[in-house]
Scaffold this active site. Structure first.
Site, PDB file in Angstrom:
ATOM      1  N   PRO A 302     -13.975  -1.013  14.317  1.00 15.14           N
ATOM      2  CG  PRO A 302     -11.643  -1.194  14.188  1.00 15.14           C
ATOM      3  CD  PRO A 302     -12.795  -1.284  15.148  1.00 15.14           C
ATOM      4  N   GLY A 303     -14.343  -1.567  10.819  1.00 10.88           N
ATOM      5  CA  GLY A 303     -14.578  -2.616   9.823  1.00 10.88           C
ATOM      6  C   GLY A 303     -13.750  -2.354   8.580  1.00 10.88           C
ATOM      7  NE  ARG A 304     -16.177   2.298   5.717  1.00 10.25           N
ATOM      8  CZ  ARG A 304     -17.157   2.240   4.818  1.00 10.25           C
ATOM      9  NH1 ARG A 304     -16.885   2.303   3.536  1.00 10.25           N
ATOM     10  NH2 ARG A 304     -18.404   2.130   5.214  1.00 10.25           N
ATOM     11  NE  ARG A 341     -18.010   0.754  -0.373  1.00  9.56           N
ATOM     12  CZ  ARG A 341     -17.272   1.807  -0.651  1.00  9.56           C
ATOM     13  NH1 ARG A 341     -16.373   1.750  -1.607  1.00  9.56           N
ATOM     14  NH2 ARG A 341     -17.407   2.921   0.032  1.00  9.56           N
ATOM     15  CB  CYS A 372     -27.339  -6.418 -18.470  1.00 12.28           C
ATOM     16  SG  CYS A 372     -26.459  -7.621 -19.464  1.00 12.28           S
TER      17      CYS A 372
END
Ligand SMILES: *Cc1c(COP(=O)(O)O)cnc(C)c1O
Length: 442
Positions: A302-304, A341, A372
């Site tokens: 698992p990461g997020r 994201r 910008c």
């Protein structure tokens, strides 16, 4: 429109220690975000140590309950720093890395290379040498060319290396096209249906210094449904059975990858860790029972979901604009350089006025970044109260794939990172300075 105060409406998204004080100021880990902003400036990334530790413990508890001996490797690409690594070591987590850079930071943070797995479809020969020198526990081999280089490097060194083969099972994980990885037409892994996975195993078994411990799959992320794991595991179980029959090969280890979801918005809650654990464990048990295979040791990645909830992005309002009959914009002092994201994946977030957490929001405004690009919008149609210039905006669930993907776009300065716990705030990364922007220039 919700009629709840943000501190309640956002309870599933904010870090576990989030509270509002009597005047409505958000507190994380016992620290007021107003004090944090005053001490460290904005944009600021605030990580709650307690949330990270709790989630690590939950992962190990839930997976080991259903798969004794299961191990967890945090996917460092979600966010990696020495401070985080030290915490992961204390919690008994290993690490997935995808570059020499991540490996370097992991070692600097005190991770035992034995507990590191090295991933990626484009590991350079230099990176592979770095990993062999460091003594990483496992290299997850992605393709034929990598296998050739590794075979050669380990022969030259006459030293054994454990590897796993990354297999692309041909499963649709039903997530964003940019984050699905298990399909046949993927840049990652050995395709299974075409016979390339089998050919790779045969080659790897012939390599004198490569020890193939098993197979790895990663279907994509975030997976809000747990079913794709079952499909992927069933497919890989059949493959493992065929490899046993045809080549006498038995897996000892298996990784179902990562991709466990994170609750980004109050209306889409991620499944509990336990749901993933049950689904993955059942699928592996079924595959082993059906095909008479030995139970492999399972490594999850698992990461997020480990760091996402712990992280809060804190910005200051720098301008406001009301376009009659159209829209209200609130521009903050960060944006796509610290959070790409929304622009890259259309990701959705919640937002709150961090000094008015007890106030039911009465307005709708779009939170724009300062860069910008018209696409630099952090949250569309956020529910907010009236805001003053300089007021703090908090975007929760910001701990993963944000500062890990940051840039110096518009030559903005990368934000500071602070870790909070029990009323203590520890600066773990200082803010960039204007002079830092010139450091690499010759
Ligand atoms: C990205 C990745 C992960 C982690 O994905 P999350 O969505 O952060 O859990 C795990 N394993 C591999 C191979 C990956 O590429």
């Amino acid at each position: 429109m919700t009629n709840q105060a943000p501190i309640d409406a956002l309870a599933d998204v904010l870090p576990l220690t989030a509270r509002a004080n009597i005047t409505g100021v958000l507190q994380i880990g016992g620290c007021s975000v107003r004090d944090l902003a005053a001490a460290f400036g904005t944009p600021l990334y605030v990580y709650d140590e307690h949330t990270i530790r709790q989630i690590c413990r939950q992962y190990l508890r839930d997976f080991q309950a259903h798969l004794p001996g299961a191990r967890a490797h945090y996917a460092g690409k979600a966010w990696l720093s020495p401070a985080l690594t030290a915490l992961l070591v204390e919690e008994g987590f290993g690490l997935d890395v995808v570059s020499a850079g991540e490996l370097h930071v992991a070692i600097a943070g005190g991770m035992d290379p034995e507990h590191v797995a090295f991933h990626g479809n484009g590991k350079t020969p230099h990176e592979l040498e770095y990993a062999l020198d460091a003594g990483v526990g496992r290299i997850i081999v992605d393709n034929d060319d990598e296998l050739t280089v590794l075979d050669q490097l380990t022969r030259e060194r006459a030293s054994e290396q454990r590897i796993m083969l990354r297999i692309t099972p041909g499963v649709d994980a039903q997530t964003h096209a940019k984050t699905t990885t298990g399909l046949r037409d993927s840049k990652f892994g050995f395709p299974l249906p075409s016979g390339q996975a089998e050919a790779a195993l045969v080659r790897a078994l012939e390599a004198p210094f490569l020890d193939v411990t098993g197979f790895h799959i990663h279907l994509g992320s975030p997976l809000f449904n747990v079913e794709p794991y079952a499909d992927g595991i069933a497919t890989i179980g059949e493959f493992a059975a065929e490899m046993k029959q045809r080549h006498g090969y038995e897996w000892r280890e298996f990784s179902p990858g990562g991709g466990m979801a994170l609750t980004y918005t109050a209306d889409r809650v991620a499944p509990a860790t336990e749901s993933y654990a049950v689904q993955i464990a059942e699928a592996i048990h079924t595959a082993c029972d059906t095909h008479g295979l030995p139970m492999p040791d399972v490594h999850i990645e698992p990461g997020r979901s480990v760091v996402g909830r712990a992280g809060l992005a804190l910005y200051s309002v720098v301008s406001r604009k009301h376009i009659p009959d159209t829209r209200d914009y609130v521009t903050v002092d960060g944006g796509m350089s610290d959070n790409i994201r929304p622009a890259m994946y259309d990701s959705k977030y919640e937002a709150a006025a961090a000094e008015q957490m007890n106030t039911v929001p009465g307005l709708v405004a779009t939170i724009a970044g300062k860069f910008c690009e018209s696409g630099d919008v952090l949250v569309r149609d956020a529910q907010l109260p009236a805001l003053q210039l300089g007021e703090l905006i908090a975007i929760p669930a910001s701990g993963a794939y944000q500062i890990a993907m940051e840039s110096n776009y518009n030559l903005s300065l990368r934000p500071a990172v602070v870790m909070v716990n029990d009323g203590d705030a520890r600066l773990v990364r200082r803010r960039q300075t204007l002079d830092d922007l010139l450091h690499l220039e010759l």
